[in-house]
Design a protein around this motif. Structure first.
Motif, short mmCIF file in Angstrom:
data_model
loop_
_atom_site.label_atom_id
_atom_site.label_comp_id
_atom_site.label_asym_id
_atom_site.label_seq_id
_atom_site.Cartn_x
_atom_site.Cartn_y
_atom_site.Cartn_z
N LEU A 164 -57.38 -21.50 62.54
CA LEU A 164 -56.12 -21.94 63.13
C LEU A 164 -55.54 -20.85 64.06
O LEU A 164 -55.00 -21.16 65.11
CB LEU A 164 -55.13 -22.28 62.01
CG LEU A 164 -54.18 -23.46 62.27
CD1 LEU A 164 -54.94 -24.72 62.64
CD2 LEU A 164 -53.31 -23.70 61.05
N LEU A 165 -55.68 -19.60 63.66
CA LEU A 165 -55.21 -18.49 64.50
C LEU A 165 -56.00 -18.42 65.81
O LEU A 165 -55.44 -18.09 66.86
CB LEU A 165 -55.34 -17.16 63.74
CG LEU A 165 -54.24 -16.90 62.71
CD1 LEU A 165 -54.68 -15.84 61.71
CD2 LEU A 165 -52.94 -16.47 63.40
N HIS A 166 -57.28 -18.74 65.75
CA HIS A 166 -58.10 -18.75 66.96
C HIS A 166 -57.57 -19.79 67.95
O HIS A 166 -57.42 -19.52 69.14
CB HIS A 166 -59.57 -19.05 66.59
CG HIS A 166 -60.51 -18.88 67.73
ND1 HIS A 166 -61.10 -17.67 68.04
CD2 HIS A 166 -60.97 -19.77 68.66
CE1 HIS A 166 -61.88 -17.82 69.11
NE2 HIS A 166 -61.81 -19.09 69.50
N TRP A 167 -57.27 -20.97 67.42
CA TRP A 167 -56.70 -22.03 68.25
C TRP A 167 -55.32 -21.63 68.77
O TRP A 167 -55.00 -21.85 69.95
CB TRP A 167 -56.61 -23.32 67.42
CG TRP A 167 -55.73 -24.38 68.02
CD1 TRP A 167 -55.88 -25.01 69.23
CD2 TRP A 167 -54.54 -24.95 67.44
NE1 TRP A 167 -54.88 -25.94 69.43
CE2 TRP A 167 -54.04 -25.91 68.34
CE3 TRP A 167 -53.87 -24.76 66.23
CZ2 TRP A 167 -52.89 -26.67 68.07
CZ3 TRP A 167 -52.73 -25.49 65.96
CH2 TRP A 167 -52.26 -26.44 66.88
N LEU A 225 -47.76 -17.45 64.84
CA LEU A 225 -48.45 -18.04 63.69
C LEU A 225 -48.85 -16.96 62.68
O LEU A 225 -48.72 -17.15 61.47
CB LEU A 225 -49.68 -18.82 64.14
CG LEU A 225 -50.45 -19.53 63.01
CD1 LEU A 225 -49.57 -20.55 62.28
CD2 LEU A 225 -51.71 -20.22 63.53
N LYS A 226 -49.30 -15.82 63.19
CA LYS A 226 -49.69 -14.71 62.30
C LYS A 226 -48.48 -14.27 61.46
O LYS A 226 -48.59 -14.13 60.24
CB LYS A 226 -50.20 -13.54 63.13
CG LYS A 226 -50.79 -12.40 62.31
CD LYS A 226 -52.15 -12.77 61.78
CE LYS A 226 -52.88 -11.55 61.26
NZ LYS A 226 -54.23 -11.88 60.81
N ASP A 227 -47.35 -14.07 62.11
CA ASP A 227 -46.12 -13.68 61.39
C ASP A 227 -45.76 -14.73 60.34
O ASP A 227 -45.39 -14.39 59.21
CB ASP A 227 -44.95 -13.54 62.37
CG ASP A 227 -44.99 -12.26 63.18
OD1 ASP A 227 -45.66 -11.30 62.74
OD2 ASP A 227 -44.36 -12.21 64.25
N ALA A 228 -45.85 -16.00 60.72
CA ALA A 228 -45.46 -17.09 59.81
C ALA A 228 -46.43 -17.21 58.64
O ALA A 228 -46.01 -17.53 57.51
CB ALA A 228 -45.39 -18.41 60.58
N LEU A 229 -47.71 -16.95 58.87
CA LEU A 229 -48.69 -16.99 57.77
C LEU A 229 -48.46 -15.84 56.80
O LEU A 229 -48.58 -16.02 55.58
CB LEU A 229 -50.12 -16.96 58.33
CG LEU A 229 -50.60 -18.25 59.00
CD1 LEU A 229 -51.93 -18.01 59.73
CD2 LEU A 229 -50.76 -19.38 57.99
N PHE A 230 -48.14 -14.67 57.33
CA PHE A 230 -47.81 -13.54 56.45
C PHE A 230 -46.60 -13.89 55.58
O PHE A 230 -46.60 -13.63 54.38
CB PHE A 230 -47.49 -12.29 57.28
CG PHE A 230 -48.70 -11.51 57.75
CD1 PHE A 230 -49.86 -11.46 57.01
CD2 PHE A 230 -48.65 -10.79 58.94
CE1 PHE A 230 -50.96 -10.71 57.43
CE2 PHE A 230 -49.74 -10.05 59.38
CZ PHE A 230 -50.89 -10.01 58.62
N ALA A 231 -45.58 -14.47 56.20
CA ALA A 231 -44.37 -14.83 55.45
C ALA A 231 -44.67 -15.89 54.40
O ALA A 231 -44.19 -15.83 53.26
CB ALA A 231 -43.28 -15.31 56.41
N ALA A 232 -45.48 -16.89 54.77
CA ALA A 232 -45.83 -17.96 53.82
C ALA A 232 -46.52 -17.39 52.59
O ALA A 232 -46.19 -17.75 51.45
CB ALA A 232 -46.72 -18.99 54.51
N TYR A 233 -47.46 -16.49 52.82
CA TYR A 233 -48.24 -15.97 51.69
C TYR A 233 -47.48 -14.92 50.88
O TYR A 233 -47.41 -15.00 49.65
CB TYR A 233 -49.56 -15.38 52.21
CG TYR A 233 -50.46 -14.88 51.10
CD1 TYR A 233 -50.82 -15.71 50.03
CD2 TYR A 233 -50.94 -13.58 51.09
CE1 TYR A 233 -51.62 -15.26 49.00
CE2 TYR A 233 -51.76 -13.12 50.07
CZ TYR A 233 -52.10 -13.96 49.03
OH TYR A 233 -52.90 -13.51 48.00
N PHE A 234 -46.90 -13.95 51.56
CA PHE A 234 -46.31 -12.82 50.84
C PHE A 234 -44.85 -13.03 50.45
O PHE A 234 -44.40 -12.50 49.43
CB PHE A 234 -46.44 -11.53 51.66
CG PHE A 234 -47.85 -11.03 51.76
CD1 PHE A 234 -48.47 -10.46 50.65
CD2 PHE A 234 -48.56 -11.14 52.93
CE1 PHE A 234 -49.77 -10.00 50.72
CE2 PHE A 234 -49.87 -10.69 53.01
CZ PHE A 234 -50.47 -10.12 51.91
#
Length: 222
Positions: free
Chosen positions: A107-110, A120-129
């Protein structure tokens, strides 16, 4: 005039030190302001490529992989929480699981093609951590993509297929072949690397050094 700077940020969405490294890098770039025109490219690295779909309890995983006792693990997490707080990021306390992150990397590649990779990277970090969401869940990934303004239907279609799988695997292999064995690894202009969740001033110093080297190449001493 701003000096162009290419930054490859090799990381995994389940790596807490990658959060700290990215936050510090972003703050360093903010501090340097108009001196730098930075383009960050997030490159895939899987800490646990063979992780099964159900994931694994974090404490169990850390003991198996690194031999850390629960006390050592707690102390390490406390240090990470403190560093995160200094940089404005919340590492939520409580039990957590480790999951497979390959689909997140697809998804990050897209997202890079859509100009929303950093968001998206920031949001994925927030979702997980910060929320302890499962970054291997297609629903969580689609929700997160939608949250940063990406097309949810397109995200779901990518996740339901194997789109970008080959591209991600090739990039993973490329960075391993280039000697990356731990993350985060931050590579400036394909030449200079900084490893780990370094403080802001370390990134400021490294970037200034890279810019100085670049200036010498453009205007060598006569």
């Amino acid at each position: 005039m701003s000096t162009p700077l290419k930054i490859d940020f090799i990381s995994d969405v389940s790596c807490p030190w990658c959060v700290i490294g990215l936050r510090a890098l972003d703050q360093a770039l903010e501090y340097l302001g108009d001196d730098v025109d930075a383009q960050i490219h997030f490159q895939p690295f899987e800490l646990n490529p063979n992780m099964p779909p159900e994931g694994q309890d974090l404490n169990e995983h850390i003991f198996q992989k690194y031999g850390s006792t629960p006390e050592q693990s707690r102390a390490n997490r406390e240090q990470i929480r403190e560093r995160g707080a200094e940089l404005g990021f919340v590492f939520k306390e409580g039990d957590r699981r480790i999951y497979n992150t390959f689909d997140a990397h697809r998804l990050l590649h897209w997202a890079e093609l859509e100009g929303k990779q950093h968001a998206l990277k920031d949001a994925l970090f927030a979702a997980y951590f910060s929320q302890h969401a499962d970054p291997s869940s297609h629903r969580v990934l689609a929700d997160t993509a939608q949250k940063v303004g990406l097309d949810r239907t397109r995200a779901e279609a990518i996740l339901a297929s194997d789109e970008y799988a080959n591209e991600v695997r090739e990039l993973e292999q490329l960075w391993v072949q280039r000697g990356v064995s731990s993350v985060p690894t931050i590579v400036f202009n394909d030449q200079y690397a900084v490893s780990g969740g370094q403080p802001v001033d370390v990134f400021v110093g490294a970037i200034r050094q890279v810019l100085d080297e670049q200036a010498k190449l453009v205007h060598p001493a006569r």
